[in-house]
Design an enzyme around this catalytic site. Structure first.
Site, PDB file in Angstrom:
ATOM      1  N   LEU A 139     -48.060  26.936-124.253  1.00  0.00           N
ATOM      2  CA  LEU A 139     -48.961  26.737-123.119  1.00  0.00           C
ATOM      3  C   LEU A 139     -49.679  28.057-122.878  1.00  0.00           C
ATOM      4  O   LEU A 139     -49.106  29.127-123.087  1.00  0.00           O
ATOM      5  CB  LEU A 139     -48.181  26.351-121.847  1.00  0.00           C
ATOM      6  CG  LEU A 139     -47.405  25.028-121.848  1.00  0.00           C
ATOM      7  CD1 LEU A 139     -46.639  24.878-120.525  1.00  0.00           C
ATOM      8  CD2 LEU A 139     -48.344  23.844-122.039  1.00  0.00           C
ATOM      9  N   ASP A 140     -50.938  27.993-122.427  1.00  0.00           N
ATOM     10  CA  ASP A 140     -51.656  29.215-122.068  1.00  0.00           C
ATOM     11  C   ASP A 140     -50.895  29.943-120.958  1.00  0.00           C
ATOM     12  O   ASP A 140     -50.197  29.312-120.153  1.00  0.00           O
ATOM     13  CB  ASP A 140     -53.055  28.886-121.519  1.00  0.00           C
ATOM     14  CG  ASP A 140     -53.937  28.182-122.537  1.00  0.00           C
ATOM     15  OD1 ASP A 140     -53.601  28.225-123.735  1.00  0.00           O
ATOM     16  OD2 ASP A 140     -54.953  27.596-122.117  1.00  0.00           O
ATOM     17  N   ALA A 141     -51.093  31.266-120.888  1.00  0.00           N
ATOM     18  CA  ALA A 141     -50.453  32.053-119.826  1.00  0.00           C
ATOM     19  C   ALA A 141     -50.836  31.526-118.442  1.00  0.00           C
ATOM     20  O   ALA A 141     -50.037  31.537-117.515  1.00  0.00           O
ATOM     21  CB  ALA A 141     -50.833  33.531-119.961  1.00  0.00           C
TER      22      ALA A 141
END
Length: 310
Positions: A139-141
């Site tokens: 998942l993106d930050a």
């Protein structure tokens, strides 16, 4: 030790800028190529090449690449807000908070899921690159929600295969600007790195196949809450696809969201949450599903919209 590589420019890169073409040819970022051209480490037919020079098919490239850097280390540091939803001998399922990367990478100095799990005494599978051991998806930050990591080697192999064969059901909720038309549909558009901005991705003709299914769950005057099912898992896929159809995720200023609406709702990141993950358990074969509630910033933004519409 640096490495000198000499190679002809392939026909497929004819006419491309040096930074874009060489990044594609070598599998590195455009920023890396720009740094190489700045330091004089790229020559085209014996003459120093600038980042915006054009490649000519059949010309000879000489590129001096720096020696490989040691992979980033996983540092065991507790991560505030990182919670373990489920853990057994094969897998660990976590709820990832905002501002946390999945694994260490060059240039990232913030907290990571792997560092948080190491601090909690969770041992992951040793398959994969050392800085990404146990990681089977990301998942993106700036994206919150549920994700699974492999603890056993059989789980790592089984989950990697399941994600590749698209037998994992990944559901996200996204708050997007406006009202997608139709209210239920599919966005099928190839994605790759943005041709001009290194940290962004974009819909591009020769990109990787990318398919996003969506259905409107709730509509407001300014935005729509959509349930999103990913058929493919490209970096920034949901953000790029909804931006491409002119309905960017609310708060996603990187991909064209309205900053005024974001401020009004108190959002400092994209309204995007991985709320459900379903897959065949690699240990005992049953289908398992794990869910994640909205974090406070997303819940509050949603409530504000509901109140404003009534």
């Amino acid at each position: 030790m640096s490495e000198l590589r000499t190679l002809p420019v392939p026909d497929g890169l004819d006419g491309m800028r040096v930074d874009s073409g060489l990044a594609k040819l070598l599998g590195v970022s455009r920023n890396t190529v720009v740094a190489l051209t700045t330091s004089g480490d790229v020559e085209l037919d014996g003459a120093p090449a600038g980042k915006s020079d054009r490649l000519l098919a059949g010309s000879w490239l000489e590129v001096r690449l720096p020696g490989e850097e040691a992979p980033p280390e996983i540092v065991a540091v507790p991560v505030a807000g990182l919670t373990i939803v489920h853990e057994d001998d094969d897998i660990v399922v976590v709820n990832k908070p905002i501002g946390v990367a999945v694994h260490p990478s060059p240039g990232w100095e913030g907290p990571t899921v792997l560092g948080g799990l190491a601090a909690a005494g969770v041992n992951l599978a040793v398959s994969g690159p050392s800085e990404r051991q146990g990681v089977v998806h990301r998942l993106d930050a700036g994206t919150t929600g549920v994700m699974v990591l492999a603890k056993s080697e059989r789980a790592y192999s089984a989950l990697k295969r399941a994600f590749k064969e698209r037998t994992v059901d990944k559901h996200y909720h996204a708050l997007v600007q406006g009202h997608p038309d139709p209210s239920r549909g599919t966005i099928d558009a190839p994605i790759d790195r943005h041709p001009r901005v290194d940290h962004k991705f974009a819909v591009v003709t020769d990109g990787k196949p990318s398919v996003t299914h969506y259905e409107t769950v709730e509509a407001f005057r300014a935005a729509s809450l959509v349930d999103v099912k990913l058929e493919t898992g490209r970096t920034h896929q949901i953000r790029v696809h909804f931006s491409a159809v002119r309905h960017p995720c609310v708060g996603d200023l990187t991909y064209g969201a309205d900053p005024t609406l974001a401020r009004r709702l108190g959002l400092t990141r994209q309204w995007l949450h991985a709320y459900s993950l379903s897959f065949e358990h690699p240990g005992y074969g049953d289908r398992v599903t794990f869910d994640s509630d909205y974090p406070a910033d997303l819940s509050e933004a949603l409530e504000q919209l509901r109140e404003q519409d009534h």
